[in-house]
Design a protein around this motif. Structure first.
Motif, PDB file in Angstrom:
ATOM      1  N   GLY A  65       0.805  -1.214   0.000  1.00  0.00           N
ATOM      2  CA  GLY A  65       0.000   0.000   0.000  1.00  0.00           C
ATOM      3  C   GLY A  65       0.836   1.261   0.000  1.00  0.00           C
ATOM      4  O   GLY A  65       2.027   1.253   0.340  1.00  0.00           O
ATOM      5  N   GLN A  66       0.194   2.373  -0.371  1.00  0.00           N
ATOM      6  CA  GLN A  66       0.882   3.644  -0.524  1.00  0.00           C
ATOM      7  C   GLN A  66       1.530   4.126   0.769  1.00  0.00           C
ATOM      8  O   GLN A  66       2.502   4.888   0.735  1.00  0.00           O
ATOM      9  N   VAL A  67       1.024   3.685   1.918  1.00  0.00           N
ATOM     10  CA  VAL A  67       1.603   4.101   3.197  1.00  0.00           C
ATOM     11  C   VAL A  67       2.994   3.512   3.418  1.00  0.00           C
ATOM     12  O   VAL A  67       3.642   3.809   4.425  1.00  0.00           O
ATOM     13  N   HIS A  68       3.454   2.674   2.485  1.00  0.00           N
ATOM     14  CA  HIS A  68       4.798   2.109   2.601  1.00  0.00           C
ATOM     15  C   HIS A  68       5.727   2.625   1.504  1.00  0.00           C
ATOM     16  O   HIS A  68       6.762   2.001   1.228  1.00  0.00           O
ATOM     17  N   ASP A  69       5.389   3.751   0.880  1.00  0.00           N
ATOM     18  CA  ASP A  69       6.348   4.342  -0.056  1.00  0.00           C
ATOM     19  C   ASP A  69       7.439   5.065   0.729  1.00  0.00           C
ATOM     20  O   ASP A  69       7.366   5.193   1.964  1.00  0.00           O
ATOM     21  N   ALA A  70       8.463   5.530   0.034  1.00  0.00           N
ATOM     22  CA  ALA A  70       9.632   6.113   0.707  1.00  0.00           C
ATOM     23  C   ALA A  70       9.259   7.322   1.553  1.00  0.00           C
ATOM     24  O   ALA A  70       9.776   7.491   2.664  1.00  0.00           O
ATOM     25  N   GLN A  71       8.378   8.153   1.049  1.00  0.00           N
ATOM     26  CA  GLN A  71       8.000   9.358   1.786  1.00  0.00           C
ATOM     27  C   GLN A  71       7.336   9.023   3.115  1.00  0.00           C
ATOM     28  O   GLN A  71       7.674   9.598   4.166  1.00  0.00           O
ATOM     29  N   ILE A 113      -0.741  -2.855   7.681  1.00  0.00           N
ATOM     30  CA  ILE A 113      -0.699  -4.076   6.876  1.00  0.00           C
ATOM     31  C   ILE A 113      -2.097  -4.673   6.749  1.00  0.00           C
ATOM     32  O   ILE A 113      -2.578  -4.956   5.650  1.00  0.00           O
ATOM     33  N   VAL A 114      -2.763  -4.858   7.884  1.00  0.00           N
ATOM     34  CA  VAL A 114      -4.148  -5.343   7.914  1.00  0.00           C
ATOM     35  C   VAL A 114      -4.956  -4.347   8.731  1.00  0.00           C
ATOM     36  O   VAL A 114      -4.606  -4.036   9.872  1.00  0.00           O
TER      37      VAL A 114
END
Length: 256
Positions: A172-178, A199-200
């Motif tokens: 998910g997007q919440v795990h991009d570098a930013q 994650i869930v």
């Protein structure tokens, strides 16, 4: 880094397949699923699994078609455990965290760019999260243990890792570098990590790094549970307990 030497490439692929099989334990994994998770062609994965099975590193259940870790790995692991396994030293802290918080408590170890769960102890609260279990692997920065470890690596290592990896597609997007940079800064400020259902949905976690004798974050203690058990007013107390036991365990390992 790309490995160009043919022999080294084979070794790398064998290690990759073993990690995939390990992450599927205790249920095992099919050839097709192992190919999907590893990103390798199915015929290649089947050949590698068959070769590993012939040497005792994997087992194949012909009835279900599932592949599992084999007895040779158990024997090697028993020998290696004397040097690398801290489970017996850490067990009392994992049990204490489960008893004190009522949540499920864990010990995870850093293995390269991943964390792998080594111990789980369930607490008294009847509703539990099963995102994490023994043998489950996550990339650094994913799940509370991985966030806690990543945050206390050297800054240059953190930046190189974040620039080289993108987990937003799988997690998910919440795990991009930013987003991960923000989680790293938050974890450094608090001393412990908070995973608010990233994650869930509804499954929260918190973690604290455990340091080796050289001062590097090599393990993490963590707890998981449902969202209502991690209310803002309770988090400081849970964080205090995690930091207390992580510090005590780090001290024991430093003098072991």
């Amino acid at each position: 880094m790309t490995i160009s030497h043919p022999g080294a490439q084979v070794v790398g692929r064998l290690a990759q397949i073993l990690r995939v099989v390990s992450a599927s334990m205790p249920l095992g994994i099919s050839t097709s699923e192992a190919a999907r998770r590893s990103g390798l062609p199915r015929p290649t994965v089947h050949r590698l699994l068959a070769a590993l099975s012939a040497e005792g590193f994997c087992d194949h259940d012909r009835r279900t078609g599932q592949w599992m870790l084999g007895p040779e790995l158990y024997l090697m692991g028993s020998v290696a455990a004397e040097r690398y396994d801290i489970s017996e030293v850490a067990r009392e802290h994992v049990i204490a965290l489960a008893e004190l918080t009522g949540e499920s408590a864990f010990l995870s170890a850093r293995r390269g760019d991943e964390t792998v769960c080594l111990l789980r102890q369930d607490g008294s609260f009847p509703i539990r999260s099963f995102v994490l279990h023994e043998g489950r692997r996550f990339p650094l920065g994913v799940a509370s243990a991985g966030i806690a470890i990543l945050a206390f690596l050297p800054e240059a290592s953190v930046e190189h890792y974040l620039e080289s990896n993108d987990f937003s597609t799988e997690y998910g997007q919440v795990h991009d570098a930013q987003h991960l940079r923000r989680k790293v800064q938050e974890t450094r400020r608090l001393g412990y990590s908070v995973n608010p259902g990233l994650i869930v949905e509804g499954s929260w976690g918190m973690g604290a790094a455990v340091f080796d004798a050289s001062g590097q974050p090599a393990w993490a203690l963590s707890i998981t549970g449902i969202e209502s058990r991690f209310a803002p007013e309770r988090q400081p107390e849970l964080g205090r307990l995690l930091l207390q036991h992580a510090h005590e365990l780090s001290q024991k390992l430093r003098h072991r």
